[in-house]
Write an enzyme that holds these catalytic residues in place. Structure first.
Site, PDB file in Angstrom:
ATOM      1  N   LYS B  96       7.198  -5.065  -0.411  1.00 13.61           N
ATOM      2  CA  LYS B  96       6.937  -3.871  -1.197  1.00 13.61           C
ATOM      3  C   LYS B  96       7.217  -2.687  -0.286  1.00 13.61           C
ATOM      4  CE  LYS B  96       3.588  -0.963  -3.121  1.00 13.61           C
ATOM      5  NZ  LYS B  96       2.190  -0.555  -3.058  1.00 13.61           N
ATOM      6  N   ALA B 184      -0.076   1.984  -8.467  1.00 16.31           N
ATOM      7  CA  ALA B 184      -0.782   3.148  -7.901  1.00 16.31           C
ATOM      8  C   ALA B 184      -1.345   4.117  -8.930  1.00 16.31           C
ATOM      9  CB  ALA B 184       0.101   3.950  -6.955  1.00 16.31           C
TER      10      ALA B 184
END
Lengths: 333, 257
Positions: B96, B184
């Site tokens: 990631k 997020a």
């Protein structure tokens, strides 16, 4: 008479000895290093006796047992400062303060002017704060030295050597208490280190009387006054066994936070940089374990000075009153 | 369900491993939520050598797919070094990719992101880029070889939910075949449900769970929300309309006056 060998003389070992010496026992404390000293992670502790604040991120039992620490230390050493602790956040991190407030108890909410009355050197920077009036703090090194001195006066023998658990055979009338912290990993596989980094700084221009916790989403820090303008600034929490080097990032973040509290901290002299790894079990709660005549007291995580008195009481009750400790676990060997 | 670099994941929930009150609680959150992927931030947990191995072994024992991340990297070079470290430690090509551009909002540096994604892809990595909802950036990431996109809902750790639903819808509509994870900024289970209803393929969470008063219950709540949102999308929801439309037929109803 029972012979008690306590292995390891960090805060756990010395507190256990202080409780057991009240009974009719002969105590020997064995440590591979000169004690108290920098090889034990108690040496680097913050020394906050802040059970209610810790409630923000830990379980109830820590808050409950931690409350025993304040009268215990006040009784056994000099220099315990019972002036509470103060929690603040910069205006953009107010939601962190609200969360802290929701998760803890036994505080009063202070307005700007009340924060300033309590700590004028915060210079009106914080429009609100949480005051945990019943909390206290102490100087860890000084307290450990005092415990050792009074134990010696009571006939406790300190021996500098490495204790070989592998070669040990059970003897009658002998109890071994393993308080080695992370070194006990040779027989407890689920202990891990949680790295902490701290600084000692000298900043006589600033006068703070109680620990200040500055909440921040990335770098919550605390500043603990050690008296005479000296402050302990800490501490990081990193999942790592490394106990040698501070990273540049941690150093910058710690200093940055101090600078945010009062820019005069920028003029501090850096006296010491400390790094160590806290012995921790997977649930971050300490545990007492017993196998034959070996009792282990370990996993004090970031709560050494806060929980060692309660653990010491439990060890004593376990040995002399047969009372099962609240946090006894299966021995994991 | 779309695959992530050819890998089918068991559940549409991915979970970060930072900031939990304790490793035991972390493990319980994974068990309760049945999250299928764990992201691990290598920088913080390692110290650069093997010193984080007790923690990693807890993560490895979760028996889920591991997605190491480059959290906290502010430059292409840092991100690439971290990616290489991660490949060695976790023995996976997945990474990631975070290249942070701004300290206060932790907003991605999309220019650095595209550059790092290109270098890592050429080096054999399978990159999950943490990006914004910007279509042009998305296109460039796909052009350099990314097969998955991870648009933000809002700034990392802010708990604000989906700040630009219009932008996320446009991104989804523009690249219907690309696996996308909303990553997020989520705070509530309902945020995750909305993201799934918009047609995203998975949700990545961390702070919303780790920093909840009761992380384990919150993990369970999010897993239900993700399933609800996903089923809702699959069931082809009705279109909203301006006027009421009675749910009981009125035709033939008796007039009492």
């Amino acid at each position: 008479m029972i012979n008690v060998n306590i292995i390891g003389s960090g805060v756990a070992g010395l507190c256990v000895a202080t409780e057991l010496i009240k009974k009719n026992v002969q105590i020997t404390i064995i440590d591979k290093s000169e004690v108290p000293g920098p090889d034990s992670c108690s040496w680097w502790a913050g020394g906050m006796l802040a059970p209610w604040c810790e409630g923000e991120s830990t379980e109830k039992i820590v808050v409950e047992l931690g409350q025993e620490s304040i009268p215990w230390w006040a009784k056994n050493v000099q220099g315990v400062v019972e002036k509470g602790s103060l929690v603040v956040a910069l205006s953009r991190d107010q939601s962190d303060l609200l969360r802290f407030q929701r998760r803890t108890n036994n505080y009063t909410i202070l307005k700007n002017e009340e924060v300033n009355q309590l700590e004028p050197d915060l210079k009106g920077k914080f429009k609100t704060g949480l005051f945990f009036k019943k909390e206290a703090h102490l100087s860890p090194r000084n307290s450990l030295i005092q415990l050792k001195k009074s134990l010696k006066q009571k006939g406790v023998e300190f021996v500098k050597k490495e204790f070989q658990f592998g070669n040990y055979f059970k003897k009658n009338n002998e109890i071994i208490i393993d308080c080695r912290g992370l070194a006990s990993r040779d027989c407890q596989k689920n202990l891990r280190g949680v790295k902490g980094e701290m600084l000692m700084i000298d900043c006589p221009e600033i006068s703070l009387t109680r620990p200040i916790r500055l909440l921040h989403p990335r770098i919550p820090i605390y500043i603990v006054p050690r008296g005479k303008g000296i402050y302990m600034l800490g501490a990081t929490m990193i999942e790592s066994d490394d106990n040698k080097n501070i990273t540049a990032r941690s150093l910058m973040e710690l200093l940055n936070a101090a600078y945010a509290i009062n820019p005069i901290f920028g003029e501090s002299k850096i006296l010491e940089i400390g790094v160590d790894a806290r012995p921790s079990y997977p649930n971050n709660i300490p545990s007492i374990r017993k196998k034959d005549n070996i009792i282990s007291v370990n996993g004090l995580f970031r709560h050494g000075f806060l929980l060692a008195p309660a653990l010491a009481r439990m060890v004593s009750e376990y040995i002399f009153d047969n009372k099962i400790p609240e946090i006894l676990s299966e021995y994991n060997s | 369900m779309k695959k992530f670099y050819g890998v089918k994941i068991e559940s549409q929930m991915m979970l970060g491993t930072s900031q939990y009150p304790s490793p035991s609680i972390l493990v319980s959150c994974f068990k309760k939520s049945k999250a299928s992927v764990a992201t691990v931030s290598l920088r913080r947990e390692s110290g650069g050598n093997n010193s984080g191995k007790s923690f990693w072994s807890i993560i490895k024992d979760l028996d889920v797919k591991i997605l190491p991340n480059t959290a906290g990297c502010y430059s292409v070079k840092e991100a690439i070094t971290t990616a290489h470290m991660a490949r060695d430690v976790f023995d996976t090509k997945w990474i990631k990719l975070e290249v942070i551009g701004e300290e206060d909002t932790l907003q991605p540096d999309v220019f650095g992101l595209v550059e790092a994604a290109k270098i890592l892809t050429e080096d054999g990595f399978q990159v999950f880029p943490y990006t914004t909802e910007d279509l042009v950036v998305a296109e460039k990431l796909l052009n350099v070889g990314c097969e998955v996109l991870m648009p933000w809902g809002s700034p990392i750790g802010s708990g604000q939910g989906l700040n630009n639903i219009f932008g996320l819808k446009a991104l989804r509509a523009h690249f219907p075949d690309i696996a996308m994870v909303v990553d997020a900024g989520l705070g509530l289970p309902s945020h995750a449900a909305i993201a799934m209803e918009l047609g995203f393929d998975a949700i990545l969470l961390n702070t919303a769970i780790a920093k909840a008063g009761d992380p384990v219950t919150m993990a369970e709540a999010f897993s239900h929300a993700i399933i609800s949102g996903s089923l809702g999308r699959k069931a082809d929801p009705m279109e909203p309309r301006e006027m009421a439309s009675p749910s009981t037929p009125v035709f033939g109803k008796a007039f009492l006056e």
